[in-house]
Design a protein around this motif. Structure first.
Motif, PDB file in Angstrom:
ATOM      1  N   MET B   1      -4.443 -10.935 -15.623  1.00  0.00           N
ATOM      2  CA  MET B   1      -4.958 -11.449 -14.349  1.00  0.00           C
ATOM      3  C   MET B   1      -4.996 -12.973 -14.340  1.00  0.00           C
ATOM      4  SD  MET B   1      -6.137  -9.903 -11.567  1.00  0.00           S
ATOM      5  CE  MET B   1      -5.440  -8.360 -11.058  1.00  0.00           C
ATOM      6  N   SER B   2      -4.406 -13.573 -13.327  1.00  0.00           N
ATOM      7  CA  SER B   2      -4.458 -15.021 -13.219  1.00  0.00           C
ATOM      8  C   SER B   2      -5.798 -15.412 -12.606  1.00  0.00           C
ATOM      9  CB  SER B   2      -3.304 -15.504 -12.343  1.00  0.00           C
ATOM     10  OG  SER B   2      -3.386 -14.868 -11.090  1.00  0.00           O
ATOM     11  N   ALA B   3      -6.154 -16.701 -12.769  1.00  0.00           N
ATOM     12  CA  ALA B   3      -7.438 -17.146 -12.237  1.00  0.00           C
ATOM     13  C   ALA B   3      -7.396 -17.169 -10.717  1.00  0.00           C
ATOM     14  CB  ALA B   3      -7.754 -18.537 -12.784  1.00  0.00           C
ATOM     15  N   ARG B   4      -6.201 -17.534 -10.192  1.00  0.00           N
ATOM     16  CA  ARG B   4      -6.097 -17.563  -8.722  1.00  0.00           C
ATOM     17  C   ARG B   4      -5.943 -16.153  -8.195  1.00  0.00           C
ATOM     18  NH1 ARG B   4      -1.571 -21.200  -6.380  1.00  0.00           N
ATOM     19  NH2 ARG B   4      -2.183 -20.270  -4.403  1.00  0.00           N
ATOM     20  N   PRO B   5      -6.614 -15.804  -7.117  1.00  0.00           N
ATOM     21  CA  PRO B   5      -6.437 -14.465  -6.569  1.00  0.00           C
ATOM     22  C   PRO B   5      -5.033 -14.324  -5.996  1.00  0.00           C
ATOM     23  CG  PRO B   5      -7.804 -15.804  -5.101  1.00  0.00           C
ATOM     24  CD  PRO B   5      -7.564 -16.612  -6.334  1.00  0.00           C
ATOM     25  N   SER B   6      -4.511 -13.087  -6.014  1.00  0.00           N
ATOM     26  CA  SER B   6      -3.203 -12.834  -5.432  1.00  0.00           C
ATOM     27  C   SER B   6      -3.267 -13.058  -3.926  1.00  0.00           C
ATOM     28  CB  SER B   6      -2.783 -11.395  -5.694  1.00  0.00           C
ATOM     29  OG  SER B   6      -2.761 -11.138  -7.073  1.00  0.00           O
ATOM     30  N   LEU B   7      -2.089 -13.257  -3.312  1.00  0.00           N
ATOM     31  CA  LEU B   7      -2.031 -13.424  -1.858  1.00  0.00           C
ATOM     32  C   LEU B   7      -2.531 -12.133  -1.193  1.00  0.00           C
ATOM     33  CD1 LEU B   7      -1.131 -15.176   0.516  1.00  0.00           C
ATOM     34  CD2 LEU B   7       1.140 -14.168   0.299  1.00  0.00           C
ATOM     35  N   LEU B   8      -1.992 -11.017  -1.630  1.00  0.00           N
ATOM     36  CA  LEU B   8      -2.442  -9.728  -1.106  1.00  0.00           C
ATOM     37  C   LEU B   8      -2.812  -8.836  -2.279  1.00  0.00           C
ATOM     38  CD1 LEU B   8      -2.656  -7.713   1.387  1.00  0.00           C
ATOM     39  CD2 LEU B   8      -0.379  -6.954   0.736  1.00  0.00           C
ATOM     40  N   GLU B   9      -4.017  -8.303  -2.230  1.00  0.00           N
ATOM     41  CA  GLU B   9      -4.463  -7.381  -3.273  1.00  0.00           C
ATOM     42  C   GLU B   9      -4.932  -6.101  -2.625  1.00  0.00           C
ATOM     43  OE1 GLU B   9      -7.052  -9.035  -6.774  1.00  0.00           O
ATOM     44  OE2 GLU B   9      -7.180 -10.350  -5.033  1.00  0.00           O
ATOM     45  N   VAL B  10      -4.326  -4.994  -3.005  1.00  0.00           N
ATOM     46  CA  VAL B  10      -4.738  -3.691  -2.473  1.00  0.00           C
ATOM     47  C   VAL B  10      -5.271  -2.885  -3.640  1.00  0.00           C
ATOM     48  CG1 VAL B  10      -3.936  -1.590  -1.347  1.00  0.00           C
ATOM     49  CG2 VAL B  10      -3.004  -3.802  -0.654  1.00  0.00           C
ATOM     50  N   GLU B  11      -6.485  -2.369  -3.491  1.00  0.00           N
ATOM     51  CA  GLU B  11      -7.081  -1.593  -4.578  1.00  0.00           C
ATOM     52  C   GLU B  11      -7.619  -0.280  -4.065  1.00  0.00           C
ATOM     53  OE1 GLU B  11     -10.090  -3.507  -7.115  1.00  0.00           O
ATOM     54  OE2 GLU B  11      -8.895  -5.326  -6.776  1.00  0.00           O
ATOM     55  N   GLU B  12      -7.176   0.797  -4.686  1.00  0.00           N
ATOM     56  CA  GLU B  12      -7.722   2.128  -4.380  1.00  0.00           C
ATOM     57  C   GLU B  12      -7.731   2.393  -2.877  1.00  0.00           C
ATOM     58  OE1 GLU B  12      -9.059   4.956  -6.048  1.00  0.00           O
ATOM     59  OE2 GLU B  12      -7.605   4.077  -7.434  1.00  0.00           O
ATOM     60  N   LEU B  13      -6.563   2.188  -2.240  1.00  0.00           N
ATOM     61  CA  LEU B  13      -6.470   2.374  -0.793  1.00  0.00           C
ATOM     62  C   LEU B  13      -6.263   3.856  -0.464  1.00  0.00           C
ATOM     63  CD1 LEU B  13      -6.236   1.094   2.061  1.00  0.00           C
ATOM     64  CD2 LEU B  13      -3.791   0.858   1.637  1.00  0.00           C
ATOM     65  N   HIS B  14      -7.136   4.359   0.394  1.00  0.00           N
ATOM     66  CA  HIS B  14      -7.018   5.738   0.871  1.00  0.00           C
ATOM     67  C   HIS B  14      -6.852   5.716   2.393  1.00  0.00           C
ATOM     68  CE1 HIS B  14      -8.369   7.926  -2.824  1.00  0.00           C
ATOM     69  NE2 HIS B  14      -8.786   6.707  -3.101  1.00  0.00           N
ATOM     70  N   ALA B  15      -6.103   6.690   2.925  1.00  0.00           N
ATOM     71  CA  ALA B  15      -5.991   6.803   4.381  1.00  0.00           C
ATOM     72  C   ALA B  15      -5.750   8.252   4.746  1.00  0.00           C
ATOM     73  CB  ALA B  15      -4.854   5.926   4.897  1.00  0.00           C
ATOM     74  N   PHE B  16      -6.208   8.601   5.925  1.00  0.00           N
ATOM     75  CA  PHE B  16      -6.117   9.985   6.393  1.00  0.00           C
ATOM     76  C   PHE B  16      -5.467  10.041   7.762  1.00  0.00           C
ATOM     77  CE2 PHE B  16      -9.568   9.617   3.491  1.00  0.00           C
ATOM     78  CZ  PHE B  16      -9.602  10.799   2.780  1.00  0.00           C
ATOM     79  N   TYR B  17      -4.640  11.062   7.999  1.00  0.00           N
ATOM     80  CA  TYR B  17      -4.229  11.400   9.367  1.00  0.00           C
ATOM     81  C   TYR B  17      -4.936  12.703   9.676  1.00  0.00           C
ATOM     82  CZ  TYR B  17      -0.413   8.020   9.882  1.00  0.00           C
ATOM     83  OH  TYR B  17       0.319   6.876  10.018  1.00  0.00           O
ATOM     84  N   GLY B  18      -5.960  12.661  10.498  1.00  0.00           N
ATOM     85  CA  GLY B  18      -6.760  13.861  10.712  1.00  0.00           C
ATOM     86  C   GLY B  18      -7.355  14.271   9.383  1.00  0.00           C
ATOM     87  N   LYS B  19      -7.039  15.497   8.931  1.00  0.00           N
ATOM     88  CA  LYS B  19      -7.614  15.939   7.663  1.00  0.00           C
ATOM     89  C   LYS B  19      -6.671  15.738   6.490  1.00  0.00           C
ATOM     90  CE  LYS B  19     -11.298  19.025   8.993  1.00  0.00           C
ATOM     91  NZ  LYS B  19     -11.613  20.342   9.504  1.00  0.00           N
ATOM     92  N   SER B  20      -5.382  15.356   6.778  1.00  0.00           N
ATOM     93  CA  SER B  20      -4.483  15.187   5.639  1.00  0.00           C
ATOM     94  C   SER B  20      -4.742  13.864   4.940  1.00  0.00           C
ATOM     95  CB  SER B  20      -3.012  15.264   6.056  1.00  0.00           C
ATOM     96  OG  SER B  20      -2.895  15.626   7.375  1.00  0.00           O
ATOM     97  N   HIS B  21      -4.861  13.957   3.655  1.00  0.00           N
ATOM     98  CA  HIS B  21      -5.150  12.814   2.798  1.00  0.00           C
ATOM     99  C   HIS B  21      -3.820  12.159   2.438  1.00  0.00           C
ATOM    100  CE1 HIS B  21      -7.813  11.361  -0.787  1.00  0.00           C
ATOM    101  NE2 HIS B  21      -7.289  10.383  -0.093  1.00  0.00           N
ATOM    102  N   ILE B  22      -3.395  11.159   3.202  1.00  0.00           N
ATOM    103  CA  ILE B  22      -2.051  10.610   3.044  1.00  0.00           C
ATOM    104  C   ILE B  22      -1.972   9.625   1.883  1.00  0.00           C
ATOM    105  CG2 ILE B  22      -0.189   9.359   4.181  1.00  0.00           C
ATOM    106  CD1 ILE B  22      -0.704  11.966   5.524  1.00  0.00           C
TER     107      ILE B  22
END
Lengths: 316, 237
Positions: B1-22
């Motif tokens: 890990m660098s000291a500077r944060p990344s431009l975009l960091e995605v962690e443990e992203l969850h998303a649903f369409y209705g009931k489907s866990h996409i």
């Protein structure tokens, strides 16, 4: 005969332009939200009543500005605090919301101003026959209405096509998500369009309240026909709304002026249709009698034959 | 890990369409000026990932852009922070001219960004020739260019591009690749969402492969080339 035609054209034009003032805002709102705003004509009525109450303090000219402004504020509040929250529950919920709102506004009018028609006169500055043509006086106020409506069309058209905010509105009419992804605040644009549409309806109300009569039934008298206009003109099309408004205005005034029936028409070809002919009840119906049906006939035919309307950019 | 944060960091992203866990816990990052590809077959969750980042699909999890938490912000606020998105369906405004389409990409007309309309016309003379034509009459390839150019007009620091070469002729694919090179040359980071490997392997510094709503591989083009089993399992059709 000639004077009858001139009079019908004049009256049809005024009625049509009044329809246009209502439908121009509604067609933009409808195209954006995808839902008919049943309360739009009620805002028009509110405009007439606001003007009635404001005129004693501000005069006609003051009320001509203040009443639409108030109507615009009402529209903005309705969108921001009402529709935006209902939006998540789908189009049916939105439709019912505006339906309920229309009745709320009507009952509010009953409570505050009563059920009786109120008399509003044109301001003295416009209360004279501007000119006489074919033996008919053309009142200055009616000519003023025409000028305001056409001025409104030109102003709206210039804003929509020549300004940045107009471009954003045009794009948001059909692709709201894409416009949002480009960094434009679409919800605020919606509120702005809703407020502008309501203000224009209010402006129509100020003049309609004088031209027709300010009464609690004026929303229901015009509301359904405005829907016809936006379907016939095409969703989201300002020019379509103008053409359809004038078309329906002329159609109605001419129909009412023509006291001829199918029986008269058949007589032209030497067919004698009399009371003794079977189906006389149908043959003898005059065009004037079916006049009120014509806009709805046009609506039904348009939806069957060309659902996107005359100049619509989007299928509905 | 660098000291500077990344431009975009995605962690443990969850998303649903209705009931489907996409999306089932997607994590990845994009550094400033970096070209990163998000690969995978149809239905792997690539497009949903970018839609969730953009706020078009409600995201659950942590999304940080320029060090700011953006999960749950409305799309226009996210775009204004400098995150550009070119959707898969080439959503040009069909009734507006090519020039007007480009102008609508500008977020703030008072600020001069990295890109001008003249730049776009220089890159794509085709667009200049059709500047005053309604966008709706352009060919598929021209529409793709227009959508990408329109997003660039907003001067993003990172542009997420969903399947830019889908359904395009080889010659047009080459043009898309040239534009991607130009974007990178100007220091703009790219998150390229692709199904095909050709361009991704050529231009990416790092790539992620997705399958069943998760990241199943992270590495460099060289390491992906060296792993035919992985390609067979998650990428080839």
């Amino acid at each position: 005969m000639f004077d009858l035609i001139v009079l019908s054209v004049f009256n049809g034009l005024i009625y049509g332009l009044l329809l246009f003032m209502l439908s121009s805002g509604l067609t933009l709102i409808f195209s954006m939200m995808g839902v008919l705003n049943f309360a739009h004509a009620s805002v028009y009525m509110a405009g007439a009543y606001f003007a009635y109450s404001l005129t004693p303090y501000l005069g006609f000219w003051g009320a001509l500005i203040a009443a639409p402004f108030l109507a615009g504020l009402v529209g903005a509040a309705v969108e921001r605090f009402g529709l935006r929250h209902v939006h998540g529950h789908g189009h049916v919920a939105e439709l019912l919301f505006t339906f309920g709102l229309a009745y709320l506004i009507e009952e509010f009018v009953h409570l505050v101003w009563g059920r009786n028609p109120l008399d509003q006169r044109p301001p003295p500055l416009l209360d004279f026959p501007l000119f006489t043509f074919a033996g008919i006086d053309f009142p200055a106020f009616k000519v003023f209405m025409i000028v305001v409506a056409l001025g409104m069309f030109v102003a709206l058209w210039l804003i929509l096509t020549r300004t940045r905010i107009g471009l954003i509105v045009q794009a948001a009419l059909t692709h709201p998500h894409t416009v949002g992804n480009l960094g434009h605040d679409v919800p605020t644009v919606f509120t702005l369009v809703f407020a502008t549409g309501s203000a224009l309806a209010g402006l129509a109300g100020v003049m309609g309240g004088i031209h027709l009569v300010t009464n609690p039934g004026m929303a229901q008298a015009l509301g359904p026909i405005v829907f016809v206009v936006i379907v016939v003109g095409g969703l989201g099309s300002l020019a379509g709304a103008l053409i359809a408004s004038i078309l329906i205005g002329l159609l109605q005034t001419f129909a009412i002026a023509v006291d001829a029936s199918l029986a008269d028409f058949l007589r032209l070809f030497g067919l004698q249709v009399t009371r003794a002919t079977p189906g006389w009840e149908v043959w003898s119906i005059t065009l004037a009698q079916i006049g009120p049906m014509l806009p709805y006939l046009l609506l039904v035919l348009m939806l069957m034959l060309r659902p996107r309307g005359l100049l619509g950019s989007r299928d509905s | 890990m660098s000291a500077r944060p990344s431009l975009l960091e995605v962690e443990e992203l969850h998303a649903f369409y209705g009931k489907s866990h996409i999306l089932q816990g997607v994590s990845f990052r994009v550094e400033e000026g970096e070209i990163v590809s998000l690969l995978g077959r149809n239905g792997a969750g690539r497009s949903t990932t970018v839609k969730a980042i953009m706020g078009e699909v409600p995201p659950q999890g942590r999304i940080r852009f320029k060090g700011r938490d953006i999960a749950g912000l409305p799309p226009h606020r996210i775009a204004r922070l400098g995150l550009g998105y070119v959707p898969e369906n080439r959503d040009i405004f069909p009734g507006l001219t090519v020039r007007q389409n480009l102008e609508l990409g500008i977020k703030d007309p008072r600020r001069q960004g990295r890109w001008t309309v003249a730049d776009m016309f220089k890159l794509f003379p085709n667009l200049e020739a059709r500047a005053d034509v309604p966008g709706g009459v352009l060919s598929g390839g021209e529409q793709q260019m227009l959508t990408m150019c329109r997003t660039l007009m907003g001067d993003p620091a990172l542009v997420m591009i969903d399947e830019p070469t889908e359904g395009l002729a080889p010659l047009v694919v080459e043009q898309v690749a040239r534009l991607l090179d130009e974007i990178a040359r100007r220091g703009v980071a790219i998150l390229l969402v692709e199904q095909k490997l050709t361009i991704a392997l050529r231009i990416s510094r790092r790539l992620y492969v997705m399958g069943h709503g998760r990241v199943v591989f992270e590495g460099t083009p060289a390491s992906l080339r060296a792993d035919p089993a992985l390609r067979r399992e998650w990428l080839e059709v």
